[in-house]
Motif scaffolding. Structure first.
Motif, PDB file in Angstrom:
ATOM      1  N   ILE A 184      18.998  85.041  27.109  1.00  0.00           N
ATOM      2  CA  ILE A 184      17.799  84.582  26.418  1.00  0.00           C
ATOM      3  C   ILE A 184      17.747  85.132  24.997  1.00  0.00           C
ATOM      4  CG2 ILE A 184      16.411  86.477  27.370  1.00  0.00           C
ATOM      5  CD1 ILE A 184      15.235  82.892  26.503  1.00  0.00           C
ATOM      6  N   GLU A 185      18.267  86.344  24.769  1.00  0.00           N
ATOM      7  CA  GLU A 185      18.240  86.904  23.417  1.00  0.00           C
ATOM      8  C   GLU A 185      19.137  86.109  22.466  1.00  0.00           C
ATOM      9  OE1 GLU A 185      21.066  89.698  25.763  1.00  0.00           O
ATOM     10  OE2 GLU A 185      19.289  88.461  26.110  1.00  0.00           O
ATOM     11  N   ASP A 186      20.246  85.535  22.985  1.00  0.00           N
ATOM     12  CA  ASP A 186      21.119  84.724  22.138  1.00  0.00           C
ATOM     13  C   ASP A 186      20.413  83.446  21.708  1.00  0.00           C
ATOM     14  OD1 ASP A 186      23.021  86.645  22.519  1.00  0.00           O
ATOM     15  OD2 ASP A 186      24.207  85.488  23.956  1.00  0.00           O
ATOM     16  N   LEU A 187      19.703  82.803  22.654  1.00  0.00           N
ATOM     17  CA  LEU A 187      18.992  81.569  22.334  1.00  0.00           C
ATOM     18  C   LEU A 187      17.850  81.829  21.364  1.00  0.00           C
ATOM     19  CD1 LEU A 187      18.881  79.999  25.917  1.00  0.00           C
ATOM     20  CD2 LEU A 187      20.463  79.457  24.068  1.00  0.00           C
ATOM     21  N   LEU A 188      17.097  82.904  21.601  1.00  0.00           N
ATOM     22  CA  LEU A 188      15.962  83.205  20.734  1.00  0.00           C
ATOM     23  C   LEU A 188      16.421  83.582  19.333  1.00  0.00           C
ATOM     24  CD1 LEU A 188      13.685  85.246  23.170  1.00  0.00           C
ATOM     25  CD2 LEU A 188      13.387  82.876  22.421  1.00  0.00           C
ATOM     26  N   ARG A 189      17.543  84.266  19.236  1.00  0.00           N
ATOM     27  CA  ARG A 189      18.031  84.702  17.925  1.00  0.00           C
ATOM     28  C   ARG A 189      18.310  83.514  17.008  1.00  0.00           C
ATOM     29  NH1 ARG A 189      22.000  87.815  19.474  1.00  0.00           N
ATOM     30  NH2 ARG A 189      20.940  89.824  19.354  1.00  0.00           N
ATOM     31  N   LEU A 190      18.639  82.351  17.600  1.00  0.00           N
ATOM     32  CA  LEU A 190      18.882  81.168  16.790  1.00  0.00           C
ATOM     33  C   LEU A 190      17.624  80.671  16.097  1.00  0.00           C
ATOM     34  CD1 LEU A 190      21.188  79.066  19.149  1.00  0.00           C
ATOM     35  CD2 LEU A 190      21.883  80.285  17.080  1.00  0.00           C
ATOM     36  N   PHE A 191      16.453  80.872  16.731  1.00  0.00           N
ATOM     37  CA  PHE A 191      15.241  80.202  16.265  1.00  0.00           C
ATOM     38  C   PHE A 191      14.187  81.127  15.668  1.00  0.00           C
ATOM     39  CE2 PHE A 191      17.118  77.583  19.614  1.00  0.00           C
ATOM     40  CZ  PHE A 191      17.211  76.364  18.966  1.00  0.00           C
ATOM     41  N   VAL A 192      14.215  82.428  15.972  1.00  0.00           N
ATOM     42  CA  VAL A 192      13.188  83.333  15.458  1.00  0.00           C
ATOM     43  C   VAL A 192      13.746  84.138  14.298  1.00  0.00           C
ATOM     44  CG1 VAL A 192      12.024  83.491  17.689  1.00  0.00           C
ATOM     45  CG2 VAL A 192      13.768  85.167  17.100  1.00  0.00           C
ATOM     46  N   LYS A 193      12.891  84.505  13.370  1.00  0.00           N
ATOM     47  CA  LYS A 193      13.325  85.182  12.148  1.00  0.00           C
ATOM     48  C   LYS A 193      13.509  86.685  12.319  1.00  0.00           C
ATOM     49  CE  LYS A 193      11.103  81.750   9.178  1.00  0.00           C
ATOM     50  NZ  LYS A 193      10.104  81.510   8.112  1.00  0.00           N
ATOM     51  N   ALA A 194      12.931  87.262  13.369  1.00  0.00           N
ATOM     52  CA  ALA A 194      13.020  88.707  13.551  1.00  0.00           C
ATOM     53  C   ALA A 194      14.480  89.147  13.671  1.00  0.00           C
ATOM     54  CB  ALA A 194      12.248  89.133  14.790  1.00  0.00           C
ATOM     55  N   ASP A 195      14.778  90.330  13.138  1.00  0.00           N
ATOM     56  CA  ASP A 195      16.137  90.849  13.219  1.00  0.00           C
ATOM     57  C   ASP A 195      16.562  91.099  14.657  1.00  0.00           C
ATOM     58  OD1 ASP A 195      16.361  90.790  10.477  1.00  0.00           O
ATOM     59  OD2 ASP A 195      15.685  92.859  10.210  1.00  0.00           O
ATOM     60  N   ARG A 196      15.580  91.463  15.489  1.00  0.00           N
ATOM     61  CA  ARG A 196      15.869  91.740  16.888  1.00  0.00           C
ATOM     62  C   ARG A 196      15.122  90.738  17.755  1.00  0.00           C
ATOM     63  NH1 ARG A 196      14.725  97.499  19.991  1.00  0.00           N
ATOM     64  NH2 ARG A 196      15.902  97.027  21.910  1.00  0.00           N
ATOM     65  N   PRO A 197      15.802  89.997  18.633  1.00  0.00           N
ATOM     66  CA  PRO A 197      15.116  89.022  19.468  1.00  0.00           C
ATOM     67  C   PRO A 197      14.011  89.683  20.286  1.00  0.00           C
ATOM     68  CG  PRO A 197      17.476  88.766  19.654  1.00  0.00           C
ATOM     69  CD  PRO A 197      17.244  90.035  18.913  1.00  0.00           C
ATOM     70  N   PRO A 198      12.865  89.015  20.461  1.00  0.00           N
ATOM     71  CA  PRO A 198      11.733  89.632  21.150  1.00  0.00           C
ATOM     72  C   PRO A 198      11.939  89.815  22.644  1.00  0.00           C
ATOM     73  CG  PRO A 198      11.241  87.367  20.577  1.00  0.00           C
ATOM     74  CD  PRO A 198      12.540  87.680  19.928  1.00  0.00           C
ATOM     75  N   MET A 199      12.988  89.212  23.220  1.00  0.00           N
ATOM     76  CA  MET A 199      13.172  89.328  24.658  1.00  0.00           C
ATOM     77  C   MET A 199      14.653  89.270  24.965  1.00  0.00           C
ATOM     78  SD  MET A 199      11.409  87.021  27.642  1.00  0.00           S
ATOM     79  CE  MET A 199      11.463  87.539  29.359  1.00  0.00           C
ATOM     80  N   SER A 200      15.074  89.909  26.056  1.00  0.00           N
ATOM     81  CA  SER A 200      16.473  89.873  26.472  1.00  0.00           C
ATOM     82  C   SER A 200      16.544  89.683  27.978  1.00  0.00           C
ATOM     83  CB  SER A 200      17.185  91.169  26.068  1.00  0.00           C
ATOM     84  OG  SER A 200      16.605  92.281  26.727  1.00  0.00           O
ATOM     85  N   GLY A 201      17.672  89.196  28.440  1.00  0.00           N
ATOM     86  CA  GLY A 201      17.881  88.982  29.869  1.00  0.00           C
ATOM     87  C   GLY A 201      18.767  87.774  30.115  1.00  0.00           C
ATOM     88  N   GLY A 202      19.322  87.668  31.320  1.00  0.00           N
ATOM     89  CA  GLY A 202      20.134  86.517  31.688  1.00  0.00           C
ATOM     90  C   GLY A 202      19.272  85.303  31.944  1.00  0.00           C
ATOM     91  N   ILE A 203      19.775  84.109  31.628  1.00  0.00           N
ATOM     92  CA  ILE A 203      19.009  82.884  31.817  1.00  0.00           C
ATOM     93  C   ILE A 203      19.922  81.785  32.342  1.00  0.00           C
ATOM     94  CG2 ILE A 203      19.362  82.270  29.378  1.00  0.00           C
ATOM     95  CD1 ILE A 203      16.717  80.729  29.494  1.00  0.00           C
ATOM     96  N   THR A 204      19.397  80.992  33.248  1.00  0.00           N
ATOM     97  CA  THR A 204      20.035  79.748  33.647  1.00  0.00           C
ATOM     98  C   THR A 204      19.170  78.615  33.132  1.00  0.00           C
ATOM     99  OG1 THR A 204      18.864  79.697  35.758  1.00  0.00           O
ATOM    100  CG2 THR A 204      21.020  80.747  35.740  1.00  0.00           C
ATOM    101  N   LEU A 205      19.775  77.496  32.816  1.00  0.00           N
ATOM    102  CA  LEU A 205      18.995  76.379  32.284  1.00  0.00           C
ATOM    103  C   LEU A 205      19.663  75.058  32.597  1.00  0.00           C
ATOM    104  CD1 LEU A 205      20.427  75.160  29.401  1.00  0.00           C
ATOM    105  CD2 LEU A 205      19.779  77.430  28.653  1.00  0.00           C
ATOM    106  N   VAL A 206      18.826  74.038  32.735  1.00  0.00           N
ATOM    107  CA  VAL A 206      19.240  72.645  32.850  1.00  0.00           C
ATOM    108  C   VAL A 206      18.298  71.869  31.953  1.00  0.00           C
ATOM    109  CG1 VAL A 206      19.481  70.646  34.342  1.00  0.00           C
ATOM    110  CG2 VAL A 206      20.080  72.903  35.215  1.00  0.00           C
ATOM    111  N   ALA A 207      18.819  71.136  30.976  1.00  0.00           N
ATOM    112  CA  ALA A 207      17.940  70.476  30.014  1.00  0.00           C
ATOM    113  C   ALA A 207      18.609  69.241  29.436  1.00  0.00           C
ATOM    114  CB  ALA A 207      17.559  71.442  28.890  1.00  0.00           C
ATOM    115  N   ARG A 208      17.782  68.358  28.895  1.00  0.00           N
ATOM    116  CA  ARG A 208      18.262  67.205  28.130  1.00  0.00           C
ATOM    117  C   ARG A 208      17.618  67.237  26.761  1.00  0.00           C
ATOM    118  NH1 ARG A 208      18.830  61.121  30.267  1.00  0.00           N
ATOM    119  NH2 ARG A 208      20.737  62.143  30.994  1.00  0.00           N
TER     120      ARG A 208
END
Length: 544
Positions: free
Chosen positions: A337-361
């Motif tokens: 989740i920290e990798d995904l958030l780092r793409l979109f949020v401006k903070a130097d450190r992502p606000p959350m970390s942890g493993g994530i599974t996802l299915v999306a279109r």
């Protein structure tokens, strides 16, 4: 000092042999050009000279299904037979304002042996400009196969424009730095080599391979194969993202279905709203419908930081919008989740970390609108072992967990307190993510919520119900805890613990957790949506 040694005198027999060879060589050197001249004279005087203006222009008309005009025509006889044409114009549609092809100078070079085999050594086009009509127009071509084969065609510095249906829109231009075709004819495939600057994304393509023979009855069945290299492609042309892409691979098939596979690398990929560059690499397999310009992704493996995502989908013309729409299906059980958030949020450190599974279109329609405003996404996700990097946010979760266990709330952050089994469904549209079936747990407490999250301004509005194992008054202290003790009889009771309405507001960087006793939206949570079983299981919490 040694004296020079004179060569031995030539014997009478050797001299006679040498004298015999000398006239024979001289005769050959004279005979070849004289024969060529005699052949040229015979063909010209008999009207059979293949490089006369009439036969050449007639062949060009039939091969292009166009009317042909020239400014000047010159025959050449030495050192090679052929012709030079200046100001050559092909008009497929005489009523149209734009010619199909214009060529400043066309040089046709043959060979005297080729005069009998109908073979041309080389054709060089200088200052060539080709205009392709918009796809889907009623314009058709009825070409006539030529009996002449060509060893090589060279068209360096050519321009190729693809028109749009909207006449006010400038054409899509391809700048051809190098172009050479070999073995051009109607009996077998030609070999090509191209170096082209393409307009979108702007970059340099080098490709070589084989093409044809052209299938006149069904052009979509025409075969093509080769390898390519794509360099210095600037993704900044697409609003909302940036980076320089490079790619290489191979392809083969028919114009209606070209299989393609390869790799891409973007060392500085960036979503502009986040401003964090990341190396993004892919391995992909796809196929292209060159007759309509559509691309279909069979499998794309995407890697960045510690995240791996698998994608498939299409980039094709939409029935509801002008231009190409990208529809991509995404799935992963190896994401962070920290990798995904780092793409979109401006903070130097992502606000959350942890493993994530996802299915999306994801759906990205055409247009110049900001990326986060026009992208659409629907899917489900699951997070295990989620922790907050911001100390104040983590303390809020820690306090909630401590109170739920019946323990005294503390201002000290508990690094062992994590968000568990965070699952939900998301529907992103116009920059706002609508969250449903959202549930998560902390030690001794569980919540079910729904609401919205604005991905542009990061505002949160989540409401729902929290179930704690102890008394809800334990989640607060001071006057607020006293008030909650008084109100405890009014809270819903389960066999164990209590259920109360809660709300999370504020922004992603500064969330606010609190009770929402008067909020009817927070007191009721919609039942799970149909299909919620597609929510992927949360990944196992990584071992320390």
């Amino acid at each position: 000092m040694s004296s020079a040694t004179a060569p031995p005198p030539i014997g009478n027999s050797e001299a006679r042999e040498h004298a015999k060879r000398r006239p024979s060589r001289t005769i050959i050197l004279i005979f070849v050009p004289v024969s060529a001249v005699l052949v040229a004279i015979v063909l010209v005087t008999s009207g059979l000279w293949p490089f006369a203006q009439g036969p050449v222009l007639q062949d060009l008309r039939e091969a292009s299904d166009s009317q042909v005009q020239v400014r000047a025509f010159h025959r050449t006889y030495f050192p090679f037979p052929g012709c030079v044409i200046e100001g050559l114009v092909f008009n497929h549609d005489p009523a149209g304002s734009t010619p199909l092809i214009t060529i400043a100078k066309l040089t046709i070079r043959g060979g005297y042996l080729g005069l009998f085999s109908k073979r041309v050594s080389r054709i060089t086009a200088e200052g060539m400009h080709i205009t392709i009509p918009a796809f889907g127009t009623s314009k058709t071509f009825h070409t006539t196969p030529s009996k002449i084969s060509i060893n090589e065609i060279v068209a360096n510095g050519a321009l190729v424009d693809f028109d749009f249906h909207n006449p006010e829109k400038p054409p899509l231009r391809f700048d051809v730095h190098e172009a050479s075709l070999h073995n051009v004819g109607w009996k077998g495939p030609l070999t090509y080599h191209l170096k082209v600057h393409i307009p979108e994304p702007p970059g340099e393509v080098t490709t070589e391979g084989q093409f044809g023979v052209w299938d006149r009855s069904d052009p979509g069945k025409t075969t093509i194969s080769g390898e390519y290299k794509f360099e210095h492609a600037d993704l900044g042309v697409y609003h909302g993202i940036a980076g320089m892409l490079s790619s290489q691979g191979k392809f083969g098939g028919t114009l209606r279905h070209i299989d393609i596979s390869g790799k891409t690398d973007i060392p500085d990929f960036e979503v502009k709203s986040g401003g964090h560059a990341v190396r993004l690499s892919t391995d992909f397999s796809a196929y292209v419908d060159a007759m309509h310009g559509d691309t279909f992704l069979k499998r794309v493996d995407v890697d960045f930081w510690r995240t791996h995502i698998v994608a498939e989908g299409s980039i094709a013309k939409s029935a509801t919008a002008k231009g190409k729409t990208a529809v991509i299906d995404l799935r992963s059980d190896q994401a962070r989740i920290e990798d995904l958030l780092r793409l979109f949020v401006k903070a130097d450190r992502p606000p959350m970390s942890g493993g994530i599974t996802l299915v999306a279109r994801a759906e990205i329609p055409p247009g110049k609108e900001e990326f986060l405003k026009k992208v659409k996404l629907r899917g489900s996700f699951g997070i295990a072992g989620g922790t907050f990097s911001k100390p104040s946010t983590q303390r809020g979760v820690d306090k909630l967990s401590a109170g739920a266990r019946g323990e005294k709330a503390s201002d000290e952050a508990d690094p062992e307190t994590v968000l568990t089994d965070l699952t939900g469904r998301v529907d992103l549209h116009d920059g706002v993510a609508t969250l449903s079936d959202l549930s998560f747990g902390v030690p001794s407490a569980a919540a079910r919520m729904h609401g919205t999250y604005n991905v542009i301004n990061e505002k949160i509005d989540l409401r729902g119900q929290l179930q704690v194992q102890s008394k809800i008054s334990n989640t607060e202290k001071g006057p607020k805890a006293f008030l909650l003790k008084v109100m405890e009889p009014f809270f819903k009771k389960k066999k164990k613990g209590e259920i109360v309405p809660v709300r999370i507001s504020g922004t992603f960087q500064h969330p606010s957790f609190g009770l929402s006793l008067n909020d009817k939206k927070a007191q009721t949570v919609p039942p799970p949506q149909p299909g919620s079983s597609t929510v992927p299981p949360a990944p196992a919490k990584p071992k320390p």
